[in-house]
Write a protein that holds these residues in place. Structure first.
Motif, PDB file in Angstrom:
ATOM      1  N   GLN A  23       0.848  -1.185   0.000  1.00 36.45           N
ATOM      2  CA  GLN A  23       0.000   0.000   0.000  1.00 36.45           C
ATOM      3  C   GLN A  23       0.887   1.240   0.000  1.00 36.45           C
ATOM      4  OE1 GLN A  23      -3.470  -0.132  -0.115  1.00 36.45           O
ATOM      5  NE2 GLN A  23      -2.987  -2.290  -0.488  1.00 36.45           N
ATOM      6  N   ALA A  24       0.360   2.320  -0.501  1.00 36.03           N
ATOM      7  CA  ALA A  24       1.112   3.572  -0.537  1.00 36.03           C
ATOM      8  C   ALA A  24       1.396   4.062   0.877  1.00 36.03           C
ATOM      9  CB  ALA A  24       0.331   4.632  -1.297  1.00 36.03           C
ATOM     10  N   ILE A  25       2.615   4.529   1.086  1.00 33.53           N
ATOM     11  CA  ILE A  25       2.969   5.117   2.372  1.00 33.53           C
ATOM     12  C   ILE A  25       2.738   6.617   2.235  1.00 33.53           C
ATOM     13  CG2 ILE A  25       4.795   5.474   4.077  1.00 33.53           C
ATOM     14  CD1 ILE A  25       6.021   2.825   3.050  1.00 33.53           C
ATOM     15  N   ASN A  26       1.527   7.014   2.588  1.00 34.35           N
ATOM     16  CA  ASN A  26       1.158   8.430   2.525  1.00 34.35           C
ATOM     17  C   ASN A  26       0.508   8.818   3.851  1.00 34.35           C
ATOM     18  OD1 ASN A  26      -1.597   7.603   2.367  1.00 34.35           O
ATOM     19  ND2 ASN A  26      -1.445   7.441   0.151  1.00 34.35           N
ATOM     20  N   GLU A  27       0.268  10.098   4.018  1.00 40.03           N
ATOM     21  CA  GLU A  27      -0.260  10.592   5.295  1.00 40.03           C
ATOM     22  C   GLU A  27      -1.585   9.941   5.663  1.00 40.03           C
ATOM     23  OE1 GLU A  27       0.008  14.901   5.856  1.00 40.03           O
ATOM     24  OE2 GLU A  27       1.532  14.913   4.267  1.00 40.03           O
ATOM     25  N   GLU A  28      -2.456   9.802   4.692  1.00 41.59           N
ATOM     26  CA  GLU A  28      -3.771   9.216   4.964  1.00 41.59           C
ATOM     27  C   GLU A  28      -3.641   7.766   5.451  1.00 41.59           C
ATOM     28  OE1 GLU A  28      -7.963   8.156   2.666  1.00 41.59           O
ATOM     29  OE2 GLU A  28      -6.372   9.173   1.568  1.00 41.59           O
ATOM     30  N   ASN A  29      -2.842   6.964   4.752  1.00 42.55           N
ATOM     31  CA  ASN A  29      -2.719   5.553   5.116  1.00 42.55           C
ATOM     32  C   ASN A  29      -1.995   5.361   6.444  1.00 42.55           C
ATOM     33  OD1 ASN A  29      -4.087   4.823   2.822  1.00 42.55           O
ATOM     34  ND2 ASN A  29      -2.280   4.161   1.696  1.00 42.55           N
ATOM     35  N   VAL A  30      -0.934   6.126   6.683  1.00 44.53           N
ATOM     36  CA  VAL A  30      -0.218   6.012   7.952  1.00 44.53           C
ATOM     37  C   VAL A  30      -1.153   6.403   9.092  1.00 44.53           C
ATOM     38  CG1 VAL A  30       1.689   6.924   9.345  1.00 44.53           C
ATOM     39  CG2 VAL A  30       2.076   6.343   6.935  1.00 44.53           C
ATOM     40  N   THR A  31      -1.907   7.456   8.926  1.00 45.80           N
ATOM     41  CA  THR A  31      -2.864   7.900   9.942  1.00 45.80           C
ATOM     42  C   THR A  31      -3.896   6.815  10.223  1.00 45.80           C
ATOM     43  OG1 THR A  31      -2.539  10.211   9.353  1.00 45.80           O
ATOM     44  CG2 THR A  31      -4.565   9.676  10.534  1.00 45.80           C
ATOM     45  N   LYS A  32      -4.398   6.161   9.170  1.00 45.74           N
ATOM     46  CA  LYS A  32      -5.386   5.086   9.347  1.00 45.74           C
ATOM     47  C   LYS A  32      -4.804   3.919  10.136  1.00 45.74           C
ATOM     48  CE  LYS A  32      -8.171   5.846   5.192  1.00 45.74           C
ATOM     49  NZ  LYS A  32      -8.542   5.281   3.866  1.00 45.74           N
ATOM     50  N   VAL A  33      -3.580   3.515   9.784  1.00 36.71           N
ATOM     51  CA  VAL A  33      -2.954   2.381  10.477  1.00 36.71           C
ATOM     52  C   VAL A  33      -2.721   2.722  11.945  1.00 36.71           C
ATOM     53  CG1 VAL A  33      -0.855   0.966  10.631  1.00 36.71           C
ATOM     54  CG2 VAL A  33      -1.893   1.403   8.404  1.00 36.71           C
ATOM     55  N   LEU A  34      -2.201   3.911  12.209  1.00 41.09           N
ATOM     56  CA  LEU A  34      -1.969   4.315  13.595  1.00 41.09           C
ATOM     57  C   LEU A  34      -3.275   4.378  14.378  1.00 41.09           C
ATOM     58  CD1 LEU A  34       0.698   7.092  13.034  1.00 41.09           C
ATOM     59  CD2 LEU A  34       1.055   4.884  14.147  1.00 41.09           C
ATOM     60  N   GLY A  35      -4.296   4.954  13.767  1.00 45.82           N
ATOM     61  CA  GLY A  35      -5.598   5.043  14.428  1.00 45.82           C
ATOM     62  C   GLY A  35      -6.184   3.675  14.716  1.00 45.82           C
ATOM     63  N   ALA A  36      -6.048   2.759  13.762  1.00 48.10           N
ATOM     64  CA  ALA A  36      -6.586   1.408  13.945  1.00 48.10           C
ATOM     65  C   ALA A  36      -5.852   0.654  15.045  1.00 48.10           C
ATOM     66  CB  ALA A  36      -6.491   0.636  12.632  1.00 48.10           C
ATOM     67  N   SER A  37      -4.592   1.023  15.260  1.00 45.24           N
ATOM     68  CA  SER A  37      -3.814   0.339  16.300  1.00 45.24           C
ATOM     69  C   SER A  37      -4.089   0.908  17.689  1.00 45.24           C
ATOM     70  CB  SER A  37      -2.322   0.444  15.997  1.00 45.24           C
ATOM     71  OG  SER A  37      -1.861   1.759  16.249  1.00 45.24           O
ATOM     72  N   GLY A  38      -4.790   2.036  17.740  1.00 43.55           N
ATOM     73  CA  GLY A  38      -5.088   2.661  19.019  1.00 43.55           C
ATOM     74  C   GLY A  38      -4.040   3.677  19.453  1.00 43.55           C
ATOM     75  N   ALA A  39      -3.051   3.897  18.595  1.00 43.74           N
ATOM     76  CA  ALA A  39      -1.995   4.870  18.929  1.00 43.74           C
ATOM     77  C   ALA A  39      -2.510   6.290  18.733  1.00 43.74           C
ATOM     78  CB  ALA A  39      -0.777   4.631  18.042  1.00 43.74           C
ATOM     79  N   SER A  40      -1.954   7.214  19.495  1.00 43.09           N
ATOM     80  CA  SER A  40      -2.254   8.632  19.289  1.00 43.09           C
ATOM     81  C   SER A  40      -1.585   9.048  17.988  1.00 43.09           C
ATOM     82  CB  SER A  40      -1.675   9.485  20.409  1.00 43.09           C
ATOM     83  OG  SER A  40      -2.100   9.034  21.649  1.00 43.09           O
ATOM     84  N   VAL A  41      -2.239   9.876  17.222  1.00 40.22           N
ATOM     85  CA  VAL A  41      -1.700  10.298  15.933  1.00 40.22           C
ATOM     86  C   VAL A  41      -1.309  11.764  16.002  1.00 40.22           C
ATOM     87  CG1 VAL A  41      -2.150  10.523  13.467  1.00 40.22           C
ATOM     88  CG2 VAL A  41      -3.140   8.605  14.739  1.00 40.22           C
TER      89      VAL A  41
END
Length: 76
Positions: free
Chosen positions: A15-33
Motif C-alpha cells: 500500500q502507498a505510504i502516505n499521510e492518509e494511510n499512515v494515519t489510518k494504520v496508527l488510528g486502527a492500532s489505538g496509537a495517538s496520531v
C-alpha cells in the motif's frame, strides 16, 4: 516506533505510504496520531527504497558483531 511500524506494515501490504494511510494504520492500532510526525515520516521516506534499506539494516549488525582481526580487547 509505531510510526515506523505503520510504514513497514503498509509497505508489506503493498500500500502507498502516505499521510492518509499512515494515519489510518496508527488510528486502527489505538496509537495517538500526531499529524506533524506523520508528515515528517512520509516526507523522510519519499524516494527511499525500503527493501534495500531493510537489507542494509540486516547486514550491518552482522558486520559489526565481531571485532576485526588483531583488535583484541586490551585490559589496562
Amino acid at each position: 516506533m509505531e510510526y515506523i511500524y505503520a510504514a513497514l506494515a503498509l509497505h508489506s501490504a503493498k500500500q502507498a505510504i502516505n499521510e492518509e494511510n499512515v494515519t489510518k494504520v496508527l488510528g486502527a492500532s489505538g496509537a495517538s496520531v500526531d499529524a506533524t510526525r506523520v508528515k515528517a515520516l512520509v516526507t523522510a521516506l519519499t524516494g527511499v527504497n525500503i527493501d534495500e534499506a531493510i537489507k542494509q539494516a540486516a547486514v550491518a549488525p552482522a558486520a559489526t558483531a565481531a571485532p576485526a582481526a588483531g583488535e583484541a580487547k586490551k585490559e589496562e
